[in-house]
Write a protein that holds these residues in place. Structure first.
Motif, PDB file in Angstrom:
ATOM      1  N   MET A 152       0.853  -1.178   0.000  1.00  0.00           N
ATOM      2  CA  MET A 152       0.000   0.000   0.000  1.00  0.00           C
ATOM      3  C   MET A 152       0.896   1.239   0.000  1.00  0.00           C
ATOM      4  SD  MET A 152      -3.318   1.514   1.531  1.00  0.00           S
ATOM      5  CE  MET A 152      -4.227   0.367   0.689  1.00  0.00           C
ATOM      6  N   ARG A 153       0.570   2.189  -0.865  1.00  0.00           N
ATOM      7  CA  ARG A 153       1.338   3.430  -0.964  1.00  0.00           C
ATOM      8  C   ARG A 153       0.788   4.478  -0.016  1.00  0.00           C
ATOM      9  NH1 ARG A 153       1.579   2.391  -7.073  1.00  0.00           N
ATOM     10  NH2 ARG A 153       3.693   1.633  -7.272  1.00  0.00           N
ATOM     11  N   THR A 154       1.679   5.310   0.493  1.00  0.00           N
ATOM     12  CA  THR A 154       1.242   6.415   1.354  1.00  0.00           C
ATOM     13  C   THR A 154       0.887   7.605   0.473  1.00  0.00           C
ATOM     14  OG1 THR A 154       3.493   7.217   1.619  1.00  0.00           O
ATOM     15  CG2 THR A 154       2.695   5.639   3.262  1.00  0.00           C
ATOM     16  N   PRO A 155      -0.001   8.504   0.932  1.00  0.00           N
ATOM     17  CA  PRO A 155      -0.445   9.643   0.111  1.00  0.00           C
ATOM     18  C   PRO A 155       0.682  10.530  -0.403  1.00  0.00           C
ATOM     19  CG  PRO A 155      -1.856   9.410   2.027  1.00  0.00           C
ATOM     20  CD  PRO A 155      -0.720   8.438   2.201  1.00  0.00           C
ATOM     21  N   GLY A 156       1.757  10.755   0.358  1.00  0.00           N
ATOM     22  CA  GLY A 156       2.830  11.649  -0.067  1.00  0.00           C
ATOM     23  C   GLY A 156       3.919  10.969  -0.877  1.00  0.00           C
ATOM     24  N   GLU A 157       3.823   9.672  -1.074  1.00  0.00           N
ATOM     25  CA  GLU A 157       4.864   8.921  -1.777  1.00  0.00           C
ATOM     26  C   GLU A 157       4.803   9.187  -3.283  1.00  0.00           C
ATOM     27  OE1 GLU A 157       6.024   4.227  -2.574  1.00  0.00           O
ATOM     28  OE2 GLU A 157       4.475   4.732  -1.127  1.00  0.00           O
TER      29      GLU A 157
ATOM     30  N   ARG B 107       5.010   8.401  -7.119  1.00  0.00           N
ATOM     31  CA  ARG B 107       4.815   7.228  -7.965  1.00  0.00           C
ATOM     32  C   ARG B 107       4.386   7.663  -9.342  1.00  0.00           C
ATOM     33  NH1 ARG B 107      -0.028   4.982  -9.146  1.00  0.00           N
ATOM     34  NH2 ARG B 107      -1.862   6.094  -8.428  1.00  0.00           N
ATOM     35  N   ILE B 108       4.576   6.802 -10.289  1.00  0.00           N
ATOM     36  CA  ILE B 108       4.090   7.007 -11.647  1.00  0.00           C
ATOM     37  C   ILE B 108       2.769   6.262 -11.761  1.00  0.00           C
ATOM     38  CG2 ILE B 108       4.568   6.538 -14.092  1.00  0.00           C
ATOM     39  CD1 ILE B 108       7.554   6.806 -13.381  1.00  0.00           C
ATOM     40  N   VAL B 109       1.828   6.836 -12.474  1.00  0.00           N
ATOM     41  CA  VAL B 109       0.510   6.218 -12.629  1.00  0.00           C
ATOM     42  C   VAL B 109       0.661   4.820 -13.212  1.00  0.00           C
ATOM     43  CG1 VAL B 109      -1.700   6.425 -13.838  1.00  0.00           C
ATOM     44  CG2 VAL B 109      -0.585   8.461 -12.933  1.00  0.00           C
ATOM     45  N   ASP B 110      -0.030   3.870 -12.576  1.00  0.00           N
ATOM     46  CA  ASP B 110       0.019   2.492 -13.060  1.00  0.00           C
ATOM     47  C   ASP B 110      -0.774   2.321 -14.353  1.00  0.00           C
ATOM     48  OD1 ASP B 110       1.566   1.622 -10.861  1.00  0.00           O
ATOM     49  OD2 ASP B 110      -0.251   1.379  -9.645  1.00  0.00           O
ATOM     50  N   GLN B 111      -1.948   2.943 -14.393  1.00  0.00           N
ATOM     51  CA  GLN B 111      -2.792   2.832 -15.575  1.00  0.00           C
ATOM     52  C   GLN B 111      -3.622   4.106 -15.694  1.00  0.00           C
ATOM     53  OE1 GLN B 111      -5.311  -0.623 -15.673  1.00  0.00           O
ATOM     54  NE2 GLN B 111      -6.486   0.113 -17.415  1.00  0.00           N
ATOM     55  N   LEU B 112      -3.629   4.691 -16.859  1.00  0.00           N
ATOM     56  CA  LEU B 112      -4.399   5.905 -17.099  1.00  0.00           C
ATOM     57  C   LEU B 112      -5.881   5.580 -17.077  1.00  0.00           C
ATOM     58  CD1 LEU B 112      -3.878   8.886 -17.779  1.00  0.00           C
ATOM     59  CD2 LEU B 112      -4.110   8.292 -20.178  1.00  0.00           C
ATOM     60  N   GLN B 113      -6.642   6.351 -16.315  1.00  0.00           N
ATOM     61  CA  GLN B 113      -8.084   6.138 -16.216  1.00  0.00           C
ATOM     62  C   GLN B 113      -8.735   6.337 -17.578  1.00  0.00           C
ATOM     63  OE1 GLN B 113     -10.653   9.035 -14.111  1.00  0.00           O
ATOM     64  NE2 GLN B 113     -10.958   7.366 -12.631  1.00  0.00           N
TER      65      GLN B 113
END
Length: 161
Positions: free
Chosen positions: A1-6, A8-14
């Motif tokens: 689980m990722r924290t809000p401030g971490e 990251r690159i989007v895993d999949q574009l909505q």
């Protein structure tokens, strides 16, 4: 689980129609205020005024437009690009790098007079250029005109009606 401030690159574009449905695009049906700012440089002088401003001089003005409405079915109240088009086509030609005493209607070119003219121009353009529906009527709520970085005049909807 990722924290809000971490980071990251989007895993999949909505994707519309797969991850979000069209009817989910509008989150609410409440009136909101959208604001856009513009600057312009102009010269003017004041009549019947004893002070420095009786002489021809210039300012870098800043105009702030506040427009309210109910977002449409995709969640947009008024497109920022539409406000920019109104500015560029209907208002800026009378103001930017102009002698205001010549290009505005006959008036003393005080910030107090000019802000009411700006309000009227924006309101007229909104009523003729922006698609209005019974639910999503956009309207000018305020116009603020800065003559200097610390001095401005304001026209508000409740005072103009």
């Amino acid at each position: 689980m990722r924290t809000p401030g971490e980071f990251r690159i989007v895993d999949q574009l909505q994707r519309l129609g797969e991850d979000i449905d069209h009817q989910e695009l509008r989150y609410h049906r409440k009136r909101v205020l959208v604001c856009k700012e513009f600057t312009f440089d102009a010269a003017h002088h004041l009549h019947a005024y004893e002070g420095k401003c009786k002489n021809l001089h210039g300012h870098t003005y800043k105009a702030v437009f506040g427009i309210s409405g109910v977002p449409d079915d995709v969640g947009i109240t008024v497109d920022f690009g539409d406000i920019k088009t109104i500015w560029k086509e209907s208002i800026e030609p009378y103001l930017d790098h102009r002698y205001l005493n010549e290009t505005l209607p006959k008036m003393n070119t005080t910030a107090e007079n000019m802000v009411v003219w700006l309000f009227e121009q924006l309101e007229m353009a909104l009523s003729t250029r922006i698609h209005q529906t019974s639910e999503a009527t956009t309207r000018t709520e305020f116009v603020r005109l800065y003559e200097t970085p610390t001095s401005y005049a304001e026209a508000r909807r409740e005072w103009m009606i």
